[in-house]
Design a protein around this motif. Structure first.
Motif, short mmCIF file in Angstrom:
data_model
loop_
_atom_site.label_atom_id
_atom_site.label_comp_id
_atom_site.label_asym_id
_atom_site.label_seq_id
_atom_site.Cartn_x
_atom_site.Cartn_y
_atom_site.Cartn_z
N GLU A 67 0.82 -1.21 0.00
CA GLU A 67 0.00 0.00 0.00
C GLU A 67 0.85 1.26 0.00
O GLU A 67 0.52 2.24 -0.70
N ASP A 68 1.93 1.27 0.76
CA ASP A 68 2.77 2.46 0.82
C ASP A 68 3.40 2.77 -0.53
O ASP A 68 3.54 3.94 -0.90
N SER A 69 3.80 1.73 -1.27
CA SER A 69 4.41 1.98 -2.58
C SER A 69 3.39 2.56 -3.56
O SER A 69 3.73 3.36 -4.43
N ILE A 70 2.14 2.17 -3.42
CA ILE A 70 1.08 2.73 -4.26
C ILE A 70 0.88 4.21 -3.94
O ILE A 70 0.78 5.05 -4.84
N LYS A 71 0.82 4.51 -2.65
CA LYS A 71 0.64 5.91 -2.25
C LYS A 71 1.81 6.76 -2.73
O LYS A 71 1.60 7.89 -3.22
N ARG A 72 3.03 6.24 -2.61
CA ARG A 72 4.20 7.00 -3.08
C ARG A 72 4.14 7.23 -4.58
O ARG A 72 4.51 8.30 -5.08
N VAL A 74 1.47 7.55 -6.54
CA VAL A 74 0.50 8.59 -6.89
C VAL A 74 1.04 9.97 -6.54
O VAL A 74 0.93 10.92 -7.33
N VAL A 75 1.65 10.10 -5.37
CA VAL A 75 2.25 11.38 -4.98
C VAL A 75 3.32 11.80 -5.97
O VAL A 75 3.40 12.96 -6.38
N ILE A 126 -6.77 0.07 -4.05
CA ILE A 126 -5.94 1.10 -3.43
C ILE A 126 -5.46 2.11 -4.47
O ILE A 126 -5.51 3.33 -4.23
N ARG A 129 -8.45 4.27 -5.29
CA ARG A 129 -8.76 5.17 -4.17
C ARG A 129 -7.80 6.34 -4.09
O ARG A 129 -8.20 7.50 -3.91
N GLU A 130 -6.51 6.06 -4.24
CA GLU A 130 -5.50 7.12 -4.11
C GLU A 130 -5.54 8.08 -5.29
O GLU A 130 -5.23 9.27 -5.14
#
Length: 268
Positions: A67-72, A74-75, A126, A129-130
């Motif tokens: 999940e953290d790699s997905i969030k990174r 998108v950012v 995920i 969502r992000e």
């Protein structure tokens, strides 16, 4: 080119962009004016693809089970390109070991089932969502999910993969319904067999003949066939299409049982 098919000024995320369908979609979208983020677990391959397109492409490492790699990811896309207009959820659980383990339910291990759902369903959720706040901010956001013809038919194997792709079809409808009034469309493309380099190398010839015998067209699909559908669904030409699954399988799923035998009977 028909003006509504243009992707000029758009920013797209393509997950699994280092693979066959992903690469074909990148080539097409960049050619129509988009800038593309290539999100893939294989960073070296993604970088090799991105290098072909200069400033129009950015390679980012992303693991759908992290999940953290997905969030990174998108950012990073927003930091680099400033916006997100298109999301192509194309990445999927892959590997010969997974294909070999994807049996019928009676022989299915819990670990295999969970691996497919963690990657294809949880990971895709995920990413979606992000990306959604940015797609909403775009004012004309478009999501295209790569599913599969196997999500619409029964088979004697591949029960985990097909179940996850069926779940993604329902996710497509749900997102389209919930976010349509916020300016986001969500559709899916369901390919049949696609002859990527990997498939062409590893697919058993006898099974390829079985597919060809059941295909009304005289060929199976190529990556660019699917890329054309994705780019269309992402474009303004499809502005009134949402919540749909477009089947792009050369007609494998449309005919009566025994199609190949009927062809032989009538000498066609």
């Amino acid at each position: 080119m028909y003006k509504a098919l243009s992707l000029e000024g758009k920013v797209a995320i393509i997950t699994g962009g280092a693979g066959g369908i992903g690469q074909a979609t990148i080539e097409l979208m960049v050619g129509r004016g988009a800038r593309v983020a290539i999100a893939d677990i294989a960073l070296d391959r993604a970088q090799a693809v991105a290098a072909k397109y200069g400033d129009s492409a950015l390679a980012i490492e992303m693991d759908l089970t992290d999940e953290d790699s997905i969030k990174r990811m998108v950012v990073r896309v927003v930091e680099h390109f400033g916006r997100i207009d298109i999301l192509h959820n194309n990445a999927t659980a892959v590997g010969q070991h997974l294909v070999a383990a994807d049996n019928a339910i009676g022989e299915m291990s819990t670990d295999t089932w969970d691996t497919f759902f963690d990657t294809n369903c949880r990971g895709t959720m995920i990413v979606t969502r992000e990306a959604l706040p940015h797609l909403i901010a775009s004012g004309a956001g478009a999501i295209v999910n790569t599913v599969s013809g196997m999500a619409l038919q029964g088979n004697i194997r591949f029960h985990a993969y097909s179940a996850t792709k069926a779940a993604m079809i329902q996710m497509t409808r749900a997102v389209a319904t919930a976010y349509g009034r916020k300016g986001v469309r969500c559709n899916a493309v369901a390919p049949g067999l696609v002859l990527t380099e990997t498939v062409a190398k590893d697919f058993p010839p006898a099974m390829l003949k079985l597919v060809l015998d059941e295909t009304p067209r005289d060929r199976v699909g190529a990556p660019h066939d699917i890329a054309e559908v994705v780019a269309f669904l992402a474009s303004d030409a499809a502005r009134n299409i949402t919540g749909q699954t477009l089947v792009a399988d050369g007609g494998v799923s449309i005919h009566i049982p025994g199609f190949s035998a009927y062809r032989e009977f009538f000498g066609e």
